[in-house]
Each structure stands twice: as C-alpha cells, then as structure tokens.
Design a protein around this motif. Structure first.
Motif, PDB file in Angstrom:
ATOM      1  N   UNK A 353      42.048  18.088  48.291  1.00 16.00           N
ATOM      2  CA  UNK A 353      41.204  18.337  47.134  1.00 16.00           C
ATOM      3  C   UNK A 353      40.907  19.833  47.052  1.00 16.00           C
ATOM      4  N   UNK A 354      41.142  20.418  45.902  1.00 14.07           N
ATOM      5  CA  UNK A 354      40.907  21.846  45.724  1.00 14.07           C
ATOM      6  C   UNK A 354      39.414  22.115  45.636  1.00 14.07           C
ATOM      7  N   UNK A 355      38.891  22.898  46.579  1.00 12.32           N
ATOM      8  CA  UNK A 355      37.474  23.246  46.586  1.00 12.32           C
ATOM      9  C   UNK A 355      37.214  24.500  45.766  1.00 12.32           C
ATOM     10  N   UNK A 356      38.040  25.530  45.940  1.00 10.83           N
ATOM     11  CA  UNK A 356      37.891  26.791  45.216  1.00 10.83           C
ATOM     12  C   UNK A 356      39.283  27.326  44.907  1.00 10.83           C
ATOM     13  N   UNK A 357      39.343  28.139  43.858  1.00  5.86           N
ATOM     14  CA  UNK A 357      40.633  28.748  43.496  1.00  5.86           C
ATOM     15  C   UNK A 357      40.398  30.163  42.976  1.00  5.86           C
ATOM     16  N   UNK A 358      39.951  31.080  43.810  1.00  4.49           N
ATOM     17  CA  UNK A 358      39.710  32.462  43.372  1.00  4.49           C
ATOM     18  C   UNK A 358      40.995  33.290  43.345  1.00  4.49           C
ATOM     19  N   UNK A 359      40.939  34.417  42.642  1.00  2.00           N
ATOM     20  CA  UNK A 359      42.042  35.368  42.590  1.00  2.00           C
ATOM     21  C   UNK A 359      41.494  36.763  42.830  1.00  2.00           C
ATOM     22  N   UNK A 360      42.372  37.670  43.260  1.00  2.00           N
ATOM     23  CA  UNK A 360      41.933  39.031  43.560  1.00  2.00           C
ATOM     24  C   UNK A 360      43.098  39.987  43.362  1.00  2.00           C
ATOM     25  N   UNK A 361      42.787  41.207  42.903  1.00  2.00           N
ATOM     26  CA  UNK A 361      43.784  42.260  42.736  1.00  2.00           C
ATOM     27  C   UNK A 361      43.629  43.257  43.878  1.00  2.00           C
ATOM     28  N   UNK A 362      44.756  43.723  44.427  1.00  2.00           N
ATOM     29  CA  UNK A 362      44.700  44.658  45.547  1.00  2.00           C
ATOM     30  C   UNK A 362      45.862  45.626  45.484  1.00  2.00           C
ATOM     31  N   UNK A 363      45.759  46.705  46.237  1.00  2.00           N
ATOM     32  CA  UNK A 363      46.813  47.694  46.372  1.00  2.00           C
ATOM     33  C   UNK A 363      47.558  47.463  47.683  1.00  2.00           C
ATOM     34  N   UNK A 364      48.757  47.935  47.778  1.00  2.00           N
ATOM     35  CA  UNK A 364      49.528  47.818  49.016  1.00  2.00           C
ATOM     36  C   UNK A 364      48.892  48.679  50.101  1.00  2.00           C
ATOM     37  N   UNK A 365      48.956  48.165  51.340  1.00  2.42           N
ATOM     38  CA  UNK A 365      48.422  48.849  52.528  1.00  2.42           C
ATOM     39  C   UNK A 365      46.907  49.049  52.475  1.00  2.42           C
ATOM     40  N   UNK A 366      46.218  48.278  51.646  1.00  2.00           N
ATOM     41  CA  UNK A 366      44.766  48.325  51.610  1.00  2.00           C
ATOM     42  C   UNK A 366      44.220  46.906  51.707  1.00  2.00           C
ATOM     43  N   UNK A 367      43.051  46.783  52.318  1.00  2.00           N
ATOM     44  CA  UNK A 367      42.475  45.458  52.549  1.00  2.00           C
ATOM     45  C   UNK A 367      41.674  45.000  51.346  1.00  2.00           C
ATOM     46  N   UNK A 368      41.753  43.714  51.094  1.00  2.00           N
ATOM     47  CA  UNK A 368      40.964  43.089  50.032  1.00  2.00           C
ATOM     48  C   UNK A 368      40.379  41.808  50.583  1.00  2.00           C
ATOM     49  N   UNK A 369      39.161  41.503  50.218  1.00  2.03           N
ATOM     50  CA  UNK A 369      38.498  40.336  50.779  1.00  2.03           C
ATOM     51  C   UNK A 369      37.821  39.485  49.735  1.00  2.03           C
TER      52      UNK A 369
END
Length: 391
Positions: A353-369
C-alpha cells in the motif's frame, strides 16, 4: 582469546585481556561512523506531511512481527531478570553465613561448620568464610592467603560485572566461553600472587592437599569458591608449576596484535558506508540512497536505517527495502538542464500500500533529502537522502 590460549604471560594480564574482550560486547560499534563529505554539499530538506492519503483496507491489518533488535532486547531483559535473581541469592547466602558464622581470631575471618572450602562475600565489608575443620588444619594459611588476595583484587566486584554481562548476553556463545575463562582466571591470578608469598612451593603443596581432602559440588553465581571441579583443580596445580614471564617476544606479539586490530577496525569503520564505485552505462545514473524509518513501540522509539548505492536506469523504477517498508524511486533528467534530476519516490508498506509519494529535484554530486514526519505518535516517520554521482 588467542593471547589467553597460546601466550605464556602472567595471569593478571590475561585477565585484563579477557575482560576487554567481554566488555567489548557491550559497545555499540554499529553506531560508530566516519562520514566524510568532500566539497560543498547543498542539502535540501523537505518536510512532507500527508502527501498521499493512507488507505485503510482489510489487507493492511496484520499481526505485529518483532524486529531482530526487539527480540534481542527481550532476551537481554530475560537475562537481566536472572541476574537480579543471582544478586538476591548472593545476598541471601551472605545473610545465612552471617547467622551461622562464628568469629575467629583473625580479622574478617568467620568459621562455618557446613561450608565446603572457603569463599568471600559482602560488597561494602567483604568477609572471609571458611570451613571450621579446614580452619584448624595447617593448610588454612594458604586458604586465607588466597581469599585475602580475592579481596585485594576486588574480585567481588569483578564477578558482579562478569555475571551481569554473562546474564544479559546469555544467548551469546562467545560470552559464555569468556565467562568461564574469566572465572578461572580470577582463581589463577590469585594462585600466582600467593605462590610468590610462599617459599619452596609450599603454597602449591598446601593447595594440592586441600584438593585431595575436599570436594566442591559446584560454584555459586557471583561467588568464586576456592574449590571447583576436579579438572580445573589439576589445571591450577599444573599452572603453578609453570613460569609465566612476559618475554620480549610476547610483548612484540601483543603489540603487533593490537596494531593489527586497530588497523582492521579503522579500515572497517571507515568503509562502513563506503561502497564500491559503480560504473553507469548509457541512460543510467549512480544513485546513493539513504533510507531511515523511525517507529514507536510501547512508548519507545526505534530507528532503522540503510544506505545503498544503486545503478538506476533513467525513467524506470528501482526498489530499496528496509524492515516492513519499501522505497521505489525513479530518476529523470530535466529537459531544460542535463545537470538537474527529478527523483520520484513511493513509500510502500508490507501490503504494497502506497503511504507517501513525494518528489524532489536535485543536482548531480549534491545531496537532497526528504523528511516525512509522523501524523500521530503511532505512525512511522521517514528520512530519505539521495546523491546522484556524476562521472
């Protein structure tokens, strides 16, 4: 344990090595990490709450299954209860000895008619208890010297520490072995110290007479009586016949052993989160995923985490598993800038069962959370971290 088995060194040093080995089982080595970040890291944290409705279905109702950590805590709690029982028995035995004991002309030495051999009890004011018949024999000099050495070494407290670790980790066969060896080492190091105080091996001769005259049915938890099983008594006599000296060769062996262990530990800890560099092909990217789940059980918070490096085909879903949850992620290259990536995710439970479905944009070699807080104290909280590694 190798030092204890093969090196002919004084027993007091072996005891320290064995204690180090036993206490190390209480150190949470898995919490030690070397996290080194090179270059500028731009970490973006998104607090996401209720991104997707939680679907209540019949399939979502399932029995609670304990994790390995919870099973271990239950086993340790059971062992802690046994340790408390051992302490209660020790206090009860001490009080019984106080009631039955008769004071002697020696300080802190008490006579007990039905006691086999001799022992030491008492945490604040340790007392020596000895069999009345044994006290009136010539061998009492060796017995009292041995028991006084126990008090001088603080063995009453060492046995308390050893007994505690042994009980809470009773399911660990290595700890069981170390408990046995440490109790033996406590006796042997007292024998070594007493042997130096007597001339012409008289202590060894008196100890042999005591062994022949008395038989110990078994040792008591948290107490080391002077007499144990026959095999160990033979070992004690043989041990006193050896000359255990720390030679230069032994010193080099121990030094090299610790250097090797230190290097091995450093490499192991430094590479705990380091994975082999993967090479991506066409339309593939290398993604470093950190997945963490925090849940509440009976008012206690428990956190599980994993970190993996994946080769992900662009615009295709990839899975990462952690306990009862699964993270699906899909990486897409931005049409406007090849250095920007869109990461779509889905967090699913055991029933898919899908609880959450977030999306995020990031750059290469950089961290995203992505951080997903719990709506209620009974809901899980999630932390997702992504780093797309460019070649």
């Amino acid at each position: 344990m190798a030092i204890n088995r093969w090196m002919s060194i004084p027993e007091r040093l072996k005891f320290l090595f064995l204690m180090l080995a036993m206490v190390s089982w209480l150190i949470p080595f898995h919490l030690f990490r070397f996290n080194v970040e090179v270059g500028a890291v731009n970490e973006t944290i998104y607090a996401v709450q209720s991104l997707a409705p939680y679907l209540e279905t019949d399939e979502a109702v399932s029995l609670w299954m304990p994790t390995m950590i919870q099973v271990g805590l239950i086993l340790m709690l059971f062992g802690a209860l046994i340790f408390v029982t051992d302490v209660v028995k020790l206090i009860h035995k001490h009080r019984c000895l106080v009631k039955r004991g008769q004071i002697s002309q020696y300080k802190n030495v008490w006579l007990v008619d039905d006691l086999v051999g001799a022992c030491v009890t008492g945490f604040w004011q340790p007392k020596i208890w000895i069999n009345t018949d044994l006290f009136h024999q010539a061998e009492r000099v060796a017995v009292l010297a041995h028991e006084r050495q126990h008090i001088q070494n603080g063995d009453v407290y060492w046995l308390l520490v050893i007994g505690f670790i042994h009980r809470i980790l009773w399911f660990n066969p290595v700890v069981y072995f170390l408990n046995k060896k440490l109790r033996e080492s406590i006796e042997l190091r007292c024998d070594e110290a007493c042997q130096k105080k007597f001339n012409n091996n008289s202590y060894q001769q008196q100890l042999a007479k005591i062994i022949l005259a008395h038989q110990q049915p078994g040792s008591t938890a948290l107490i080391n009586e002077i007499l144990h099983n026959n095999n160990f008594q033979i070992k004690r006599i043989q041990h006193l016949s050896k000359e255990n000296i720390m030679t230069t060769f032994n010193q080099w062996q121990i030094s090299l052993s610790f250097i090797f262990i230190a290097l091995l530990s450093t490499v192991s800890l430094a590479n705990q989160d380091k994975l082999d560099k993967a090479e991506a092909g066409d339309n593939e990217v290398v993604v470093e995923v950190a997945f963490e789940v925090t849940e509440q059980f009976s008012g206690l918070s428990e956190t599980s985490s994993t970190k993996k490096q994946l080769i992900v085909q662009q615009d295709e879903w990839q899975e990462v598993q952690l306990d009862r949850y699964t993270v699906k992620l899909k990486v897409s290259v931005s049409q406007s800038d090849d250095d920007h990536f869109m990461i779509d995710t889905k967090i699913l439970n055991r029933q898919n069962t899908t609880l959450y479905s977030p999306s995020i944009m990031t750059l290469s070699n950089q961290s995203a959370g992505i951080k997903i807080s719990a709506d209620t104290k009974n809901d899980p909280a999630f932390n997702l971290g992504f780093t797309i590694l460019a070649e």
